[in-house]
Write a protein that holds these residues in place. Structure first.
Motif, PDB file in Angstrom:
ATOM      1  N   ILE A 186     -57.120  35.918 -41.863  1.00 56.75           N
ATOM      2  CA  ILE A 186     -58.546  35.938 -41.570  1.00 56.75           C
ATOM      3  C   ILE A 186     -59.041  34.457 -41.934  1.00 56.75           C
ATOM      4  O   ILE A 186     -60.004  33.936 -41.219  1.00 56.75           O
ATOM      5  N   VAL A 187     -58.812  34.008 -43.152  1.00 52.28           N
ATOM      6  CA  VAL A 187     -59.326  32.788 -43.657  1.00 52.28           C
ATOM      7  C   VAL A 187     -58.778  31.706 -42.663  1.00 52.28           C
ATOM      8  O   VAL A 187     -59.497  30.860 -42.317  1.00 52.28           O
ATOM      9  N   THR A 188     -57.508  31.611 -42.503  1.00 54.29           N
ATOM     10  CA  THR A 188     -56.995  30.654 -41.551  1.00 54.29           C
ATOM     11  C   THR A 188     -57.697  30.739 -40.342  1.00 54.29           C
ATOM     12  O   THR A 188     -58.245  29.557 -39.561  1.00 54.29           O
ATOM     13  N   GLY A 189     -57.918  31.904 -39.641  1.00 57.37           N
ATOM     14  CA  GLY A 189     -58.658  32.012 -38.292  1.00 57.37           C
ATOM     15  C   GLY A 189     -60.053  31.463 -38.409  1.00 57.37           C
ATOM     16  O   GLY A 189     -60.535  30.684 -37.478  1.00 57.37           O
TER      17      GLY A 189
ATOM     18  N   ARG B  98     -27.154  29.344 -41.029  1.00 57.14           N
ATOM     19  CA  ARG B  98     -27.054  30.076 -40.055  1.00 57.14           C
ATOM     20  C   ARG B  98     -27.867  31.565 -40.303  1.00 57.14           C
ATOM     21  O   ARG B  98     -28.782  31.913 -39.553  1.00 57.14           O
ATOM     22  N   PRO B  99     -27.393  31.803 -41.535  1.00 59.12           N
ATOM     23  CA  PRO B  99     -28.234  33.010 -41.786  1.00 59.12           C
ATOM     24  C   PRO B  99     -29.785  32.838 -42.231  1.00 59.12           C
ATOM     25  O   PRO B  99     -30.573  33.655 -41.968  1.00 59.12           O
ATOM     26  N   VAL B 100     -30.198  31.748 -42.666  1.00 64.12           N
ATOM     27  CA  VAL B 100     -31.428  31.421 -42.846  1.00 64.12           C
ATOM     28  C   VAL B 100     -32.277  31.184 -41.549  1.00 64.12           C
ATOM     29  O   VAL B 100     -33.327  31.582 -41.356  1.00 64.12           O
ATOM     30  N   PHE B 101     -31.382  30.766 -40.495  1.00 66.65           N
ATOM     31  CA  PHE B 101     -32.153  30.721 -39.086  1.00 66.65           C
ATOM     32  C   PHE B 101     -32.347  32.015 -38.636  1.00 66.65           C
ATOM     33  O   PHE B 101     -33.689  32.075 -38.013  1.00 66.65           O
ATOM     34  N   PHE B 102     -31.449  32.966 -38.828  1.00 60.62           N
ATOM     35  CA  PHE B 102     -31.519  34.199 -38.344  1.00 60.62           C
ATOM     36  C   PHE B 102     -32.794  34.829 -39.048  1.00 60.62           C
ATOM     37  O   PHE B 102     -33.681  35.512 -38.640  1.00 60.62           O
ATOM     38  N   SER B 103     -32.751  34.810 -40.387  1.00 64.09           N
ATOM     39  CA  SER B 103     -33.925  35.210 -41.309  1.00 64.09           C
ATOM     40  C   SER B 103     -35.423  34.710 -40.789  1.00 64.09           C
ATOM     41  O   SER B 103     -36.468  35.438 -40.784  1.00 64.09           O
ATOM     42  N   ALA B 104     -35.584  33.194 -40.412  1.00 63.96           N
ATOM     43  CA  ALA B 104     -36.687  32.735 -39.964  1.00 63.96           C
ATOM     44  C   ALA B 104     -37.284  33.296 -38.740  1.00 63.96           C
ATOM     45  O   ALA B 104     -38.385  33.528 -38.536  1.00 63.96           O
ATOM     46  N   VAL B 105     -36.178  33.412 -37.655  1.00 61.23           N
ATOM     47  CA  VAL B 105     -36.785  33.938 -36.475  1.00 61.23           C
ATOM     48  C   VAL B 105     -37.117  35.395 -36.523  1.00 61.23           C
ATOM     49  O   VAL B 105     -37.972  35.827 -36.056  1.00 61.23           O
ATOM     50  N   ILE B 106     -36.527  36.286 -37.278  1.00 64.00           N
ATOM     51  CA  ILE B 106     -36.885  37.608 -37.686  1.00 64.00           C
ATOM     52  C   ILE B 106     -38.326  37.601 -38.248  1.00 64.00           C
ATOM     53  O   ILE B 106     -38.991  38.384 -37.569  1.00 64.00           O
ATOM     54  N   ILE B 107     -38.504  36.912 -39.369  1.00 63.90           N
ATOM     55  CA  ILE B 107     -39.739  36.920 -39.845  1.00 63.90           C
ATOM     56  C   ILE B 107     -40.862  36.187 -39.118  1.00 63.90           C
ATOM     57  O   ILE B 107     -42.101  37.059 -38.948  1.00 63.90           O
ATOM     58  N   THR B 108     -40.989  35.261 -38.257  1.00 67.06           N
ATOM     59  CA  THR B 108     -41.704  34.643 -37.569  1.00 67.06           C
ATOM     60  C   THR B 108     -42.134  35.690 -36.277  1.00 67.06           C
ATOM     61  O   THR B 108     -43.106  35.653 -35.819  1.00 67.06           O
ATOM     62  N   SER B 109     -40.998  36.185 -35.703  1.00 67.30           N
ATOM     63  CA  SER B 109     -41.046  37.066 -34.566  1.00 67.30           C
ATOM     64  C   SER B 109     -42.210  38.267 -34.990  1.00 67.30           C
ATOM     65  O   SER B 109     -43.034  38.665 -34.391  1.00 67.30           O
ATOM     66  N   HIS B 110     -41.672  38.751 -36.141  1.00 68.49           N
ATOM     67  CA  HIS B 110     -42.534  39.893 -36.775  1.00 68.49           C
ATOM     68  C   HIS B 110     -44.120  39.600 -36.767  1.00 68.49           C
ATOM     69  O   HIS B 110     -45.102  40.212 -36.251  1.00 68.49           O
ATOM     70  N   ILE B 111     -44.227  38.441 -37.453  1.00 67.05           N
ATOM     71  CA  ILE B 111     -45.717  37.779 -37.439  1.00 67.05           C
ATOM     72  C   ILE B 111     -46.329  37.648 -36.100  1.00 67.05           C
ATOM     73  O   ILE B 111     -47.382  37.957 -35.817  1.00 67.05           O
ATOM     74  N   ALA B 112     -45.574  37.094 -35.115  1.00 66.56           N
ATOM     75  CA  ALA B 112     -46.109  36.820 -33.967  1.00 66.56           C
ATOM     76  C   ALA B 112     -46.461  38.267 -33.246  1.00 66.56           C
ATOM     77  O   ALA B 112     -47.471  38.402 -32.590  1.00 66.56           O
ATOM     78  N   ILE B 113     -45.674  39.271 -33.177  1.00 67.67           N
ATOM     79  CA  ILE B 113     -45.847  40.399 -32.644  1.00 67.67           C
ATOM     80  C   ILE B 113     -46.884  41.377 -33.038  1.00 67.67           C
ATOM     81  O   ILE B 113     -47.845  41.873 -32.341  1.00 67.67           O
ATOM     82  N   LYS B 114     -46.997  41.268 -34.679  1.00 62.60           N
ATOM     83  CA  LYS B 114     -48.151  41.955 -35.202  1.00 62.60           C
ATOM     84  C   LYS B 114     -49.657  41.332 -35.341  1.00 62.60           C
ATOM     85  O   LYS B 114     -50.462  41.759 -36.184  1.00 62.60           O
ATOM     86  N   SER B 115     -49.610  40.089 -34.866  1.00 64.32           N
ATOM     87  CA  SER B 115     -50.547  39.357 -35.071  1.00 64.32           C
ATOM     88  C   SER B 115     -52.075  40.042 -34.392  1.00 64.32           C
ATOM     89  O   SER B 115     -52.132  39.929 -33.360  1.00 64.32           O
ATOM     90  N   PHE B 116     -52.775  40.228 -35.459  1.00 66.05           N
ATOM     91  CA  PHE B 116     -54.188  40.901 -35.168  1.00 66.05           C
ATOM     92  C   PHE B 116     -55.244  40.171 -35.899  1.00 66.05           C
ATOM     93  O   PHE B 116     -56.285  39.673 -35.053  1.00 66.05           O
ATOM     94  N   ASP B 117     -55.288  40.163 -37.142  1.00 60.84           N
ATOM     95  CA  ASP B 117     -56.193  39.409 -37.945  1.00 60.84           C
ATOM     96  C   ASP B 117     -56.413  37.938 -37.527  1.00 60.84           C
ATOM     97  O   ASP B 117     -57.705  37.282 -37.527  1.00 60.84           O
ATOM     98  N   LEU B 118     -55.575  37.311 -37.187  1.00 61.68           N
ATOM     99  CA  LEU B 118     -55.517  35.706 -36.802  1.00 61.68           C
ATOM    100  C   LEU B 118     -56.383  35.715 -35.494  1.00 61.68           C
ATOM    101  O   LEU B 118     -57.375  34.852 -35.567  1.00 61.68           O
ATOM    102  N   VAL B 119     -56.068  36.571 -34.592  1.00 61.40           N
ATOM    103  CA  VAL B 119     -56.656  36.446 -33.035  1.00 61.40           C
ATOM    104  C   VAL B 119     -58.267  36.971 -33.442  1.00 61.40           C
ATOM    105  O   VAL B 119     -59.053  36.378 -32.758  1.00 61.40           O
ATOM    106  N   THR B 120     -58.210  37.933 -34.172  1.00 56.03           N
ATOM    107  CA  THR B 120     -59.509  38.527 -34.432  1.00 56.03           C
ATOM    108  C   THR B 120     -60.792  37.398 -35.067  1.00 56.03           C
ATOM    109  O   THR B 120     -61.763  37.253 -34.516  1.00 56.03           O
TER     110      THR B 120
END
Length: 307
Positions: free
Chosen positions: A132-135, A226-248
């Motif tokens: 919210i602050v970032t947006g 490679r495990p760090v890459f997988f974790s980063a993709v999972i976390i950022t994908s989760h952030i992207a899919i559930k993004s609500f407050d930033l868009v609002t």
């Protein structure tokens, strides 16, 4: 056998006291409320949402089963189609840029530079803020009459334009800018921790063999992360899919619904337009997207552990 068990030389089995039995059950008693809350408030409501997505619920839940008609309406909805397209653009660009920038910053800090702690804190600081602050902050920065465009005009460059936030074709990229600004520092911290966990003897051996620093990073170090890459993709994908407050906070889905994302679509139809069934269907589609990313990752991790 009975003679052996009943032999007077066999010591009697001591009875367990109430304190011993209570000590055995105490962890289960303490964890029971948390387990109950998780089962009811997470998995229970997932099944409840799946059920509502197959009803004609509007302002209040309804028990009239309509099958997959809500999903058919969802796929025919122009706003949903736009939100999916925006999620594809936003998600891909956000994940790639955040990971590339995070890796670059981690490699930069891994060179034992001066004031590493201060620089690392500066990069990580945006993650301490809410979306919210970032947006809100980026809404001011990108406002043509208040932010970057006005600043450049005040410097005398009146031909400069940067009105992406009010341009329906460019507004989705403002979401990418704000999300990358906030999350790239966290990705950097993940990769920096991975870099610091690599055995230094491997790097020294490669240097003795005459390998250059770029070769060491791209041919030796990065495959180890490679495990760090997988974790980063999972976390950022989760952030992207559930993004609500930033868009609002940043665009409110506008202009019109040109910057809509599925989470905002789900909220608007469930709580402001009285279409709970349609909103539940969109929520289940979002859950399916998350599972499509998470399940292959967990499968690959489990397969590696077994091998």
């Amino acid at each position: 056998m009975e003679r052996v068990l009943n032999s007077p030389n066999t010591p009697p089995v001591p009875k367990r006291s109430f304190g011993d039995r209570l000590q055995n059950w105490l962890p289960k008693i303490v964890l029971a409320p948390s387990v109950l809350v998780v089962v009811v408030c997470i998995y229970g409501y997932i099944f409840w949402t799946a059920f509502l997505s197959m009803t004609n619920s509007r302002f209040l839940p309804s028990y009239k089963f309509v099958g997959l008609s809500q999903y058919e309406k969802l796929l025919d909805n122009d706003r949903w189609t736009t939100s999916i397209m925006n999620l594809g653009i936003f998600g891909v660009m956000f994940i790639l840029i955040a990971i590339l920038l995070g890796v670059a910053l981690a490699i930069f800090l891994d060179q034992n530079i001066r004031q590493e702690g201060a620089i690392r804190t500066i990069y990580l600081y945006p993650m301490a803020l809410s979306f919210i602050v970032t947006g809100t902050a980026w809404k001011w920065i990108l406002n043509p009459g208040l932010g970057i465009e006005k600043l450049v005009h005040d410097w005398g460059y009146t031909d400069f334009t940067f009105d992406w936030i009010v341009d329906s074709e460019m507004v989705v990229y403002t979401l990418v800018i704000a999300a990358v600004w906030q999350s790239s520092g966290f990705v950097m911290a993940m990769f920096l921790a991975g870099l610091r966990g690599i055995d230094s003897s491997i790097i020294k051996a490669a240097q003795i063999d005459g390998a250059s620093l770029p070769t060491i990073y791209f041919k030796i170090i990065m495959p180890c992360l490679r495990p760090v890459f997988f974790s980063a993709v999972i976390i950022t994908s989760h952030i992207a899919i559930k993004s609500f407050d930033l868009v609002t906070a940043l665009t409110a889905g506008g202009p019109g619904y040109s910057s809509d994302l599925p989470a905002l679509f789900m909220y608007a139809h469930s709580f402001t337009r009285g279409q709970i069934g349609l909103g539940a269907a969109s929520a289940m589609m979002m859950l399916g997207g998350i599972l499509a990313i998470l399940v292959p990752y967990l499968y690959s991790e489990l397969r590696e552990k077994k091998s």
